[in-house]
Scaffold this motif. Structure first.
Motif, PDB file in Angstrom:
ATOM      1  N   GLY A  37      50.074  -6.120 -16.958  1.00  0.00           N
ATOM      2  CA  GLY A  37      49.306  -4.950 -17.362  1.00  0.00           C
ATOM      3  C   GLY A  37      50.112  -3.727 -17.006  1.00  0.00           C
ATOM      4  N   ARG A  38      49.494  -2.834 -16.306  1.00  0.00           N
ATOM      5  CA  ARG A  38      50.171  -1.594 -15.944  1.00  0.00           C
ATOM      6  C   ARG A  38      51.310  -1.788 -14.953  1.00  0.00           C
ATOM      7  NH1 ARG A  38      44.904   2.211 -15.607  1.00  0.00           N
ATOM      8  NH2 ARG A  38      44.618   2.396 -17.838  1.00  0.00           N
ATOM      9  N   GLN A  39      51.272  -2.889 -14.169  1.00  0.00           N
ATOM     10  CA  GLN A  39      52.331  -3.075 -13.180  1.00  0.00           C
ATOM     11  C   GLN A  39      53.639  -3.532 -13.819  1.00  0.00           C
ATOM     12  OE1 GLN A  39      49.822  -5.355 -13.486  1.00  0.00           O
ATOM     13  NE2 GLN A  39      50.395  -7.300 -12.645  1.00  0.00           N
ATOM     14  N   LYS A  40      53.637  -3.944 -15.078  1.00  0.00           N
ATOM     15  CA  LYS A  40      54.840  -4.269 -15.860  1.00  0.00           C
ATOM     16  C   LYS A  40      55.729  -5.323 -15.225  1.00  0.00           C
ATOM     17  CE  LYS A  40      54.187  -0.937 -18.925  1.00  0.00           C
ATOM     18  NZ  LYS A  40      52.866  -1.042 -19.404  1.00  0.00           N
ATOM     19  N   GLY A  41      55.170  -6.334 -14.624  1.00  0.00           N
ATOM     20  CA  GLY A  41      55.969  -7.403 -14.040  1.00  0.00           C
ATOM     21  C   GLY A  41      56.298  -7.135 -12.586  1.00  0.00           C
ATOM     22  N   GLN A  42      57.226  -7.929 -12.066  1.00  0.00           N
ATOM     23  CA  GLN A  42      57.583  -7.802 -10.662  1.00  0.00           C
ATOM     24  C   GLN A  42      59.013  -8.251 -10.450  1.00  0.00           C
ATOM     25  OE1 GLN A  42      54.688 -10.304  -8.787  1.00  0.00           O
ATOM     26  NE2 GLN A  42      55.716 -12.182  -9.311  1.00  0.00           N
ATOM     27  N   ALA A  52      64.112  -9.683 -12.270  1.00  0.00           N
ATOM     28  CA  ALA A  52      62.805  -9.142 -12.666  1.00  0.00           C
ATOM     29  C   ALA A  52      62.105 -10.136 -13.586  1.00  0.00           C
ATOM     30  CB  ALA A  52      62.979  -7.811 -13.376  1.00  0.00           C
ATOM     31  N   THR A  53      60.828 -10.311 -13.365  1.00  0.00           N
ATOM     32  CA  THR A  53      60.029 -11.152 -14.255  1.00  0.00           C
ATOM     33  C   THR A  53      59.075 -10.252 -15.024  1.00  0.00           C
ATOM     34  OG1 THR A  53      58.358 -11.526 -12.565  1.00  0.00           O
ATOM     35  CG2 THR A  53      60.113 -13.148 -12.708  1.00  0.00           C
ATOM     36  N   ASN A  54      58.886 -10.565 -16.286  1.00  0.00           N
ATOM     37  CA  ASN A  54      57.990  -9.764 -17.110  1.00  0.00           C
ATOM     38  C   ASN A  54      56.539 -10.186 -16.946  1.00  0.00           C
ATOM     39  OD1 ASN A  54      60.102  -8.285 -18.155  1.00  0.00           O
ATOM     40  ND2 ASN A  54      60.444  -9.731 -19.813  1.00  0.00           N
TER      41      ASN A  54
END
Length: 112
Positions: A37-42, A52-54
Motif C-alpha cells: 500500500g502506501r509503504q511501497k514494500g520494504q 528491496a521487495t515490492n
C-alpha cells in the motif's frame, strides 16, 4: 448478510481471532498473502545482501456474518489489528447475496 475482508499484519492474527471469537464469530477463512500500500514494500537482508521487495507479507481474513453483526466485527478487527504504524492494513465490507452450507443445505444466515 455481509462479507468482510481484512488485510492485516501477520503478527496481529491471534489478537484479531481472539476478538472475533469473543463476539461469537463462528468461522473465518485466513490466507497468507503479499501486497503493498502506501509503504511501497520494504528492504530486507538475505545472506548479507540488502535488497528491496515490492511486496509485504500480510494476512487476509474473510468473514461472512449477519448484517447487524458487521459493525461490531469491523470495530473488533480495527482495535485488535491497530499498531498505529503505517501498513496496519485495510478492512472491506460487501453485501452478501447468499450463502449455502453444503453438508445440510442450510441457506443464508442459517448457513453461517
Amino acid at each position: 448478510m455481509k462479507y468482510i475482508i481484512a488485510v492485516i499484519k501477520p503478527h496481529k492474527l491471534d489478537p484479531v481471532r481472539e476478538a472475533l471469537t469473543a463476539l461469537g464469530v463462528s468461522g473465518m477463512t485466513v490466507s497468507e498473502v503479499k501486497g503493498f500500500g502506501r509503504q511501497k514494500g520494504q528492504t530486507e537482508i538475505y545472506r548479507g545482501a540488502e535488497y528491496a521487495t515490492n511486496m509485504v507479507p500480510k494476512v487476509k481474513i474473510e468473514i461472512a456474518c449477519a448484517s447487524d453483526q458487521a459493525s461490531a466485527v469491523i470495530e473488533a478487527i480495527q482495535h485488535a489489528a491497530e499498531t498505529g504504524a503505517i501498513g496496519d492494513g485495510k478492512i472491506f465490507e460487501f453485501d452478501l447475496a447468499g450463502a449455502l452450507r453444503i453438508r445440510t443445505g442450510d441457506t443464508n444466515e442459517t448457513a453461517l
